[in-house]
Design a protein around this motif. Structure first.
Motif, PDB file in Angstrom:
ATOM      1  N   SER A  28      59.317 -23.159  37.970  1.00 53.78           N
ATOM      2  CA  SER A  28      59.477 -22.304  39.143  1.00 53.78           C
ATOM      3  C   SER A  28      60.549 -21.267  38.810  1.00 53.78           C
ATOM      4  O   SER A  28      61.594 -21.618  38.247  1.00 53.78           O
ATOM      5  N   THR A  29      60.291 -20.028  39.127  1.00 51.28           N
ATOM      6  CA  THR A  29      61.287 -18.982  38.811  1.00 51.28           C
ATOM      7  C   THR A  29      62.568 -19.199  39.627  1.00 51.28           C
ATOM      8  O   THR A  29      63.662 -18.939  39.153  1.00 51.28           O
ATOM      9  N   GLN A  52      53.471 -20.603  37.389  1.00 50.12           N
ATOM     10  CA  GLN A  52      54.474 -21.622  37.753  1.00 50.12           C
ATOM     11  C   GLN A  52      53.746 -22.958  37.897  1.00 50.12           C
ATOM     12  O   GLN A  52      52.699 -23.029  38.557  1.00 50.12           O
ATOM     13  N   GLY A  55      55.648 -24.230  41.514  1.00 49.91           N
ATOM     14  CA  GLY A  55      56.068 -23.175  42.438  1.00 49.91           C
ATOM     15  C   GLY A  55      56.297 -23.775  43.826  1.00 49.91           C
ATOM     16  O   GLY A  55      55.519 -24.606  44.281  1.00 49.91           O
ATOM     17  N   GLY A  57      57.340 -23.312  48.044  1.00 44.10           N
ATOM     18  CA  GLY A  57      57.473 -22.472  49.220  1.00 44.10           C
ATOM     19  C   GLY A  57      58.512 -23.073  50.137  1.00 44.10           C
ATOM     20  O   GLY A  57      59.200 -24.038  49.760  1.00 44.10           O
ATOM     21  N   ARG A  58      58.633 -22.529  51.325  1.00 47.72           N
ATOM     22  CA  ARG A  58      59.589 -23.081  52.286  1.00 47.72           C
ATOM     23  C   ARG A  58      59.179 -24.494  52.641  1.00 47.72           C
ATOM     24  O   ARG A  58      58.015 -24.875  52.508  1.00 47.72           O
ATOM     25  N   TRP A  63      53.568 -23.999  46.120  1.00 48.18           N
ATOM     26  CA  TRP A  63      53.137 -22.598  46.130  1.00 48.18           C
ATOM     27  C   TRP A  63      52.172 -22.392  44.962  1.00 48.18           C
ATOM     28  O   TRP A  63      52.550 -22.511  43.798  1.00 48.18           O
ATOM     29  N   TRP A  72      54.952 -13.674  40.490  1.00 44.27           N
ATOM     30  CA  TRP A  72      55.838 -14.792  40.844  1.00 44.27           C
ATOM     31  C   TRP A  72      57.188 -14.477  40.218  1.00 44.27           C
ATOM     32  O   TRP A  72      57.318 -14.516  38.991  1.00 44.27           O
ATOM     33  N   PHE A  73      58.164 -14.157  41.024  1.00 45.69           N
ATOM     34  CA  PHE A  73      59.453 -13.752  40.452  1.00 45.69           C
ATOM     35  C   PHE A  73      60.624 -14.056  41.385  1.00 45.69           C
ATOM     36  O   PHE A  73      60.430 -14.251  42.580  1.00 45.69           O
ATOM     37  N   SER A  74      61.809 -14.092  40.776  1.00 46.11           N
ATOM     38  CA  SER A  74      63.031 -14.360  41.546  1.00 46.11           C
ATOM     39  C   SER A  74      64.093 -13.343  41.166  1.00 46.11           C
ATOM     40  O   SER A  74      64.234 -12.991  39.991  1.00 46.11           O
ATOM     41  N   ASN A 114      59.583 -14.900  56.702  1.00 44.34           N
ATOM     42  CA  ASN A 114      59.366 -14.690  55.262  1.00 44.34           C
ATOM     43  C   ASN A 114      57.933 -14.436  54.830  1.00 44.34           C
ATOM     44  O   ASN A 114      57.628 -14.563  53.658  1.00 44.34           O
ATOM     45  N   ASP A 115      57.046 -14.117  55.758  1.00 41.90           N
ATOM     46  CA  ASP A 115      55.643 -13.976  55.352  1.00 41.90           C
ATOM     47  C   ASP A 115      55.140 -12.547  55.497  1.00 41.90           C
ATOM     48  O   ASP A 115      55.538 -11.836  56.417  1.00 41.90           O
ATOM     49  N   LYS A 122      47.763 -15.193  54.540  1.00 38.86           N
ATOM     50  CA  LYS A 122      49.011 -14.951  53.804  1.00 38.86           C
ATOM     51  C   LYS A 122      48.786 -14.268  52.455  1.00 38.86           C
ATOM     52  O   LYS A 122      48.032 -14.736  51.611  1.00 38.86           O
ATOM     53  N   LEU A 127      61.027 -16.952  49.389  1.00 40.50           N
ATOM     54  CA  LEU A 127      61.864 -18.149  49.508  1.00 40.50           C
ATOM     55  C   LEU A 127      63.249 -17.836  48.943  1.00 40.50           C
ATOM     56  O   LEU A 127      63.410 -17.669  47.743  1.00 40.50           O
ATOM     57  N   ILE A 144      59.989 -14.417  45.251  1.00 35.39           N
ATOM     58  CA  ILE A 144      58.873 -13.732  45.911  1.00 35.39           C
ATOM     59  C   ILE A 144      57.556 -14.104  45.215  1.00 35.39           C
ATOM     60  O   ILE A 144      57.463 -14.084  43.984  1.00 35.39           O
ATOM     61  N   GLY A 145      56.587 -14.462  46.014  1.00 34.89           N
ATOM     62  CA  GLY A 145      55.261 -14.773  45.475  1.00 34.89           C
ATOM     63  C   GLY A 145      54.228 -13.888  46.155  1.00 34.89           C
ATOM     64  O   GLY A 145      54.145 -13.855  47.384  1.00 34.89           O
TER      65      GLY A 145
END
Ligand code: BTN
Length: 264
Positions: A28-29, A52, A55, A57-58, A63, A72-74, A114-115, A122, A127, A144-145
């Motif tokens: 997971s990033t 990922q 991955g 999510g909340r 994810w 898929w990045f942070s 966050n959506d 979606k 996150l 962010i995904g």
């Protein structure tokens, strides 16, 4: 097709994002971004992976992050603001993606906190997590995904998820989309750094789907609260007016819009 990092950098025009750590596959990033040492985790570093395997999510949900199909990045950030302002980073992440998707001529709405939704499905989730030592923030991680090039989704999420490719009916180049998101984020982050919180919130309220609507919030104690959305505070809280007229603020929670709001 794999991401071309050179193209992402060439198309980017901001002073915030200084480097991209790129992986083919990773758990997971967000996880990686939180586990970097203090020296490795510079403000403005982007952790990006094609896939990922874990991955998140909340609410610790899974994810779906299949290889080369999404973004898929942070983002690693070290803002010198009070911790109570951290939830705004999630809102900024969603705003940055919303504007970039709008440029593709796709109209989406923001769902607090966050959506990004397209016709109630979606397209993107954010996150945010943080590392706090004592009362000081060591780093914030905005994950962010975005569903970009999936042609279909697994059965368990196909009713709730959608991709840009499904909407546009053609392949979407991910590099320019990401450069644009990073530029947008840098812009909103400069508003955050200069404490122009009201400008961020004004944008959010314009793009969100639930202003003046009657909703149900499942709060952190799993209690359902029913009320009308009247505002978002400068800390990113959702402000509800309940049936008895009382005003309540929520900083987190799972929200659904009530179809039958006649009771209100
Ligand atoms: C949500 O909607 O619940 C948030 C989804 C966030 C997914 C992204 S993908 C990149 C980053 N790494 C993760 O494990 N999660 C976030």
């Amino acid at each position: 097709m794999k991401l071309d990092i050179k193209v992402i950098k060439e198309n980017m025009n901001n002073n915030l994002f200084c480097g991209i750590k790129y992986f083919d596959t990773i758990t997971s990033t967000n996880e990686l971004a939180l586990n970097l040492t203090r020296d490795e985790s510079k403000e403005g570093l982007v952790i990006l992976s094609e896939e990922q395997t874990r991955g998140r999510g909340r609410l610790n949900r899974n994810w779906y992050s299949k290889k080369e199909e999404g973004l898929w990045f942070s983002l690693i950030l070290k803002p010198e603001k009070k911790i109570e302002r951290l939830p705004l980073l999630t809102l900024i992440g969603a705003l940055a993606v919303h504007s970039a998707i709008n440029k593709l001529d796709i109209k989406t709405v923001l769902k607090w906190p966050n959506d990004i939704l397209y016709k109630n499905k979606k397209l993107c989730g954010v996150l945010s997590q943080s590392k706090i030592k004592g009362s000081k923030l060591e780093r914030a991680v905005v994950g962010i995904g975005i569903n970009v090039n999936q042609k279909k989704f697994p059965d368990d999420i196909k009713k709730q998820a959608i991709s840009l490719r499904i909407i546009k009916n053609h392949f979407i180049q991910r590099e320019k989309l990401l450069s644009n998101i990073l530029d947008n984020f840098a812009f909103y982050y400069s508003l955050y750094r200069t404490e122009k919180y009201n400008k961020i919130i004004k944008q959010w309220k314009e793009k969100m789907s639930m202003m003046d609507k009657v909703i149900t919030v499942k709060n952190i104690n799993n209690k359902l609260v029913y009320g009308k959305v009247v505002d978002i505070s400068n800390k990113g809280e959702l402000i509800l007016k309940k049936q008895d007229g009382k005003i309540e603020k929520y900083i987190a929670g799972d929200v659904s819009i009530n179809k039958n709001s006649l009771r209100f």
